[in-house]
Design a protein around this motif. Structure first.
Motif, PDB file in Angstrom:
ATOM      1  N   ALA A 303       0.832  -1.205   0.000  1.00  0.00           N
ATOM      2  CA  ALA A 303       0.000   0.000   0.000  1.00  0.00           C
ATOM      3  C   ALA A 303       0.867   1.255   0.000  1.00  0.00           C
ATOM      4  N   LEU A 304       1.934   1.244   0.789  1.00  0.00           N
ATOM      5  CA  LEU A 304       2.829   2.403   0.831  1.00  0.00           C
ATOM      6  C   LEU A 304       3.523   2.612  -0.514  1.00  0.00           C
ATOM      7  N   ALA A 305       3.825   1.494  -1.202  1.00  0.00           N
ATOM      8  CA  ALA A 305       4.439   1.610  -2.528  1.00  0.00           C
ATOM      9  C   ALA A 305       3.489   2.291  -3.500  1.00  0.00           C
ATOM     10  N   ARG A 306       2.200   1.974  -3.391  1.00  0.00           N
ATOM     11  CA  ARG A 306       1.202   2.642  -4.244  1.00  0.00           C
ATOM     12  C   ARG A 306       1.217   4.145  -4.014  1.00  0.00           C
ATOM     13  N   LEU A 307       1.459   4.524  -2.744  1.00  0.00           N
ATOM     14  CA  LEU A 307       1.404   5.939  -2.378  1.00  0.00           C
ATOM     15  C   LEU A 307       2.734   6.648  -2.593  1.00  0.00           C
ATOM     16  N   GLU A 311       8.814   4.628   3.158  1.00  0.00           N
ATOM     17  CA  GLU A 311       8.840   3.524   4.118  1.00  0.00           C
ATOM     18  C   GLU A 311       8.537   2.180   3.455  1.00  0.00           C
ATOM     19  N   ALA A 312       8.012   2.202   2.247  1.00  0.00           N
ATOM     20  CA  ALA A 312       7.606   0.965   1.570  1.00  0.00           C
ATOM     21  C   ALA A 312       8.770   0.007   1.404  1.00  0.00           C
ATOM     22  N   VAL A 313       9.935   0.517   1.015  1.00  0.00           N
ATOM     23  CA  VAL A 313      11.082  -0.356   0.767  1.00  0.00           C
ATOM     24  C   VAL A 313      11.461  -1.114   2.027  1.00  0.00           C
ATOM     25  N   ASP A 314      11.466  -0.437   3.175  1.00  0.00           N
ATOM     26  CA  ASP A 314      11.831  -1.098   4.433  1.00  0.00           C
ATOM     27  C   ASP A 314      10.832  -2.196   4.788  1.00  0.00           C
ATOM     28  N   ASP A 315       9.533  -1.886   4.688  1.00  0.00           N
ATOM     29  CA  ASP A 315       8.501  -2.883   5.010  1.00  0.00           C
ATOM     30  C   ASP A 315       8.619  -4.093   4.094  1.00  0.00           C
ATOM     31  N   LEU A 316       8.769  -3.843   2.807  1.00  0.00           N
ATOM     32  CA  LEU A 316       8.802  -4.940   1.836  1.00  0.00           C
ATOM     33  C   LEU A 316      10.070  -5.764   1.958  1.00  0.00           C
ATOM     34  N   THR A 317      11.180  -5.128   2.280  1.00  0.00           N
ATOM     35  CA  THR A 317      12.429  -5.875   2.463  1.00  0.00           C
ATOM     36  C   THR A 317      12.337  -6.781   3.679  1.00  0.00           C
ATOM     37  N   ARG A 318      11.741  -6.274   4.772  1.00  0.00           N
ATOM     38  CA  ARG A 318      11.538  -7.118   5.960  1.00  0.00           C
ATOM     39  C   ARG A 318      10.639  -8.297   5.622  1.00  0.00           C
ATOM     40  N   ALA A 319       9.585  -8.042   4.858  1.00  0.00           N
ATOM     41  CA  ALA A 319       8.659  -9.122   4.488  1.00  0.00           C
ATOM     42  C   ALA A 319       9.365 -10.164   3.633  1.00  0.00           C
ATOM     43  N   LEU A 320      10.247  -9.729   2.752  1.00  0.00           N
ATOM     44  CA  LEU A 320      10.969 -10.662   1.884  1.00  0.00           C
ATOM     45  C   LEU A 320      11.852 -11.598   2.694  1.00  0.00           C
ATOM     46  N   ASP A 321      12.361 -11.112   3.808  1.00  0.00           N
ATOM     47  CA  ASP A 321      13.234 -11.930   4.657  1.00  0.00           C
ATOM     48  C   ASP A 321      12.464 -12.962   5.479  1.00  0.00           C
ATOM     49  N   THR A 322      11.155 -12.759   5.645  1.00  0.00           N
ATOM     50  CA  THR A 322      10.397 -13.616   6.558  1.00  0.00           C
ATOM     51  C   THR A 322       9.300 -14.442   5.896  1.00  0.00           C
ATOM     52  N   ILE A 323       8.918 -14.106   4.672  1.00  0.00           N
ATOM     53  CA  ILE A 323       7.809 -14.817   4.036  1.00  0.00           C
ATOM     54  C   ILE A 323       8.213 -16.236   3.661  1.00  0.00           C
ATOM     55  N   LEU A 339       8.227  -4.380  -4.568  1.00  0.00           N
ATOM     56  CA  LEU A 339       9.583  -3.860  -4.375  1.00  0.00           C
ATOM     57  C   LEU A 339      10.068  -3.133  -5.629  1.00  0.00           C
ATOM     58  N   ALA A 340       9.732  -3.673  -6.792  1.00  0.00           N
ATOM     59  CA  ALA A 340      10.098  -2.999  -8.039  1.00  0.00           C
ATOM     60  C   ALA A 340       9.442  -1.616  -8.106  1.00  0.00           C
ATOM     61  N   THR A 341       8.162  -1.559  -7.738  1.00  0.00           N
ATOM     62  CA  THR A 341       7.440  -0.285  -7.735  1.00  0.00           C
ATOM     63  C   THR A 341       8.066   0.695  -6.756  1.00  0.00           C
ATOM     64  N   ALA A 342       8.335   0.212  -5.536  1.00  0.00           N
ATOM     65  CA  ALA A 342       8.880   1.084  -4.497  1.00  0.00           C
ATOM     66  C   ALA A 342      10.262   1.617  -4.883  1.00  0.00           C
ATOM     67  N   HIS A 343      11.124   0.751  -5.428  1.00  0.00           N
ATOM     68  CA  HIS A 343      12.466   1.202  -5.832  1.00  0.00           C
ATOM     69  C   HIS A 343      12.397   2.161  -7.019  1.00  0.00           C
ATOM     70  N   LEU A 375       3.413  -5.163 -13.660  1.00  0.00           N
ATOM     71  CA  LEU A 375       4.825  -4.986 -14.011  1.00  0.00           C
ATOM     72  C   LEU A 375       4.974  -4.121 -15.254  1.00  0.00           C
ATOM     73  N   ASP A 376       4.070  -4.301 -16.209  1.00  0.00           N
ATOM     74  CA  ASP A 376       4.120  -3.499 -17.437  1.00  0.00           C
ATOM     75  C   ASP A 376       3.901  -2.014 -17.150  1.00  0.00           C
ATOM     76  N   ARG A 377       3.188  -1.709 -16.058  1.00  0.00           N
ATOM     77  CA  ARG A 377       2.869  -0.312 -15.763  1.00  0.00           C
ATOM     78  C   ARG A 377       3.967   0.409 -14.972  1.00  0.00           C
ATOM     79  N   ILE A 378       4.974  -0.314 -14.517  1.00  0.00           N
ATOM     80  CA  ILE A 378       6.040   0.316 -13.728  1.00  0.00           C
ATOM     81  C   ILE A 378       6.894   1.191 -14.642  1.00  0.00           C
ATOM     82  N   LEU A 379       7.065   2.441 -14.256  1.00  0.00           N
ATOM     83  CA  LEU A 379       7.881   3.377 -15.026  1.00  0.00           C
ATOM     84  C   LEU A 379       9.224   3.521 -14.336  1.00  0.00           C
TER      85      LEU A 379
END
Length: 388
Positions: A303-307, A311-323, A339-343, A375-379
């Motif tokens: 959701a934060l990446a959409r906005l 903070e999105a990168v930190d949340d998503l990186t933590r999730a990647l380590d634990t999922i 993560l692609a969107t957030a970066h 993915l196609d919509r990521i600029l």
């Protein structure tokens, strides 16, 4: 003066549209067909011959046989109806009456044990879906839904109808989510309506709330985040739900609020989801929900990446380590997409490209047209469009 008469072009067939929506040439479709046929252990011709066959099927010059249809359903993750294949002709009156009698007799044999078996089959399909995606399950899921719906349509015993309706509400919501992920939004909508109607017959507000909550994602995919937000709030107001479902509904509300551009509402909803998320997040009465701290962190980060929130990168990186990356491949695909969107928003082109490549590979494996479109919509930073 010479008058030129234009010959009107025929609209592309449903089969041709299925191919072009994936941006495949007929030769690419032939190679993908051979791969799908091999997965099903169905013999296939060489690509050049297959390309000619695909051309004839798309022009309606030759009707595919059942084995070919099976491969095409796997290839495009679409039903016979969506691929434009004609259904079998109506039965004669006497045969039709005999069929009704047979269906009534079959439904009369349904008991509590068989309903339990249907329930177990739904959960087995759910577990496969989480790992492998919906593309390999279309025929199984369609047959499962038809069988349950057929028994419900012909059962006259109230208690059995309620049991079948409960199973159908769960199975219908799962089928709807699979169709939505495959890009078949109209089919998804029908399944979600089926799930809602079944939940109403079963008198099961929990199943109804879940079906409405998932149907809200069809509104989101149709670019109506405000409608999705209204739907999820309606689902939450249906009754006093178990904590795990309450947390799930709140997190979905957070996602829809973010899609609507309301940061404050989104963060409040995720705070509420965290508050209600139980320490023991396994609820046997809610087999269709899998929500823990890792999933909720991923959801908030998405959701934060959409906005465009940093903070999105930190949340998503933590999730990647634990999922659990082995059991929740679709969630993992979505995580890399987020993560692609957030970066990309943060201006980190290299990291965005890395996650796009991983996400694209995973999305292709599970047949997620929904995530491939995202993915196609990521600029990418410094680009005017996707430049992988």
């Amino acid at each position: 003066m010479t008058v030129t008469h234009r010959v009107p072009l025929l609209a592309p067939s449903a089969l041709a549209q299925a191919r072009t929506s994936r941006r495949w040439s007929q030769y690419t479709a032939a190679k993908e067909y051979a791969r799908a046929a091999a997965e099903l252990n169905i013999p296939a011709a060489e690509p050049d011959s297959l390309r000619n066959s695909i051309s004839r099927w798309e022009r309606g010059e030759h009707a595919p046989d059942e084995h070919t249809r099976q491969v095409l359903r796997r290839l495009y993750n679409l039903t016979d109806e969506e691929l434009g294949f004609t259904s079998r002709p109506r039965l004669a009156v006497t045969e039709d009456t005999a069929e009704l009698a047979a269906r009534l007799a079959s439904a009369a044999r349904v008991d509590v044990a068989l309903i339990g078996t249907f329930d177990q089959q739904t959960h087995a399909l759910r577990l496969q879906d989480r790992t492998f995606g919906a593309a390999t399950l279309l025929d199984q899921m369609s047959a499962h839904i038809r069988q349950i719906q057929g028994h419900l349509d012909h059962s006259m015993t109230p208690a059995i109808r309620v049991g079948l309706a409960r199973v159908l509400a769960d199975a219908g919501a799962l089928a709807g989510w699979q169709a939505l992920d495959a890009g078949a939004t109209r089919r998804a909508w029908k399944h979600f309506n089926r799930a809602r109607n079944a939940a109403l017959e079963a008198g099961a507000p929990i199943l109804l709330a879940h079906a409405i909550g998932e149907q809200a994602y069809a509104l989101l995919e149709s670019s109506d985040p405000h409608g999705a937000l209204d739907a999820i709030r309606h689902a939450a107001a249906l009754g006093s739900h178990p904590p795990l479902l309450t947390a799930w509904l709140a997190a979905a509300e957070g996602e829809f609020a973010a899609a609507s551009g309301n940061t404050a509402e989104a963060l409040r909803a995720f705070d509420r989801a965290q508050k209600f998320l139980p320490a023991d997040n396994t609820d046997e009465s809610l087999p269709f929900l899998s929500l823990n701290d890792a999933h909720l962190t991923r959801w908030r980060g998405s959701a934060l990446a959409r906005l465009g929130n940093p903070e999105a990168v930190d949340d998503l990186t933590r999730a990647l380590d634990t999922i659990d990356q082995g059991s929740f491949v679709r969630a993992l695909t979505g995580l890399h997409t987020d993560l692609a969107t957030a970066h990309a928003v943060a201006g980190d082109r290299d990291q965005a490209r890395t996650h796009i490549r991983v996400a694209r590979s995973l999305a292709a494996q599970i047949g997620s047209q929904r995530l491939l479109r995202r993915l196609d919509r990521i600029l990418l930073p410094g680009a005017t469009g996707q430049d992988l």
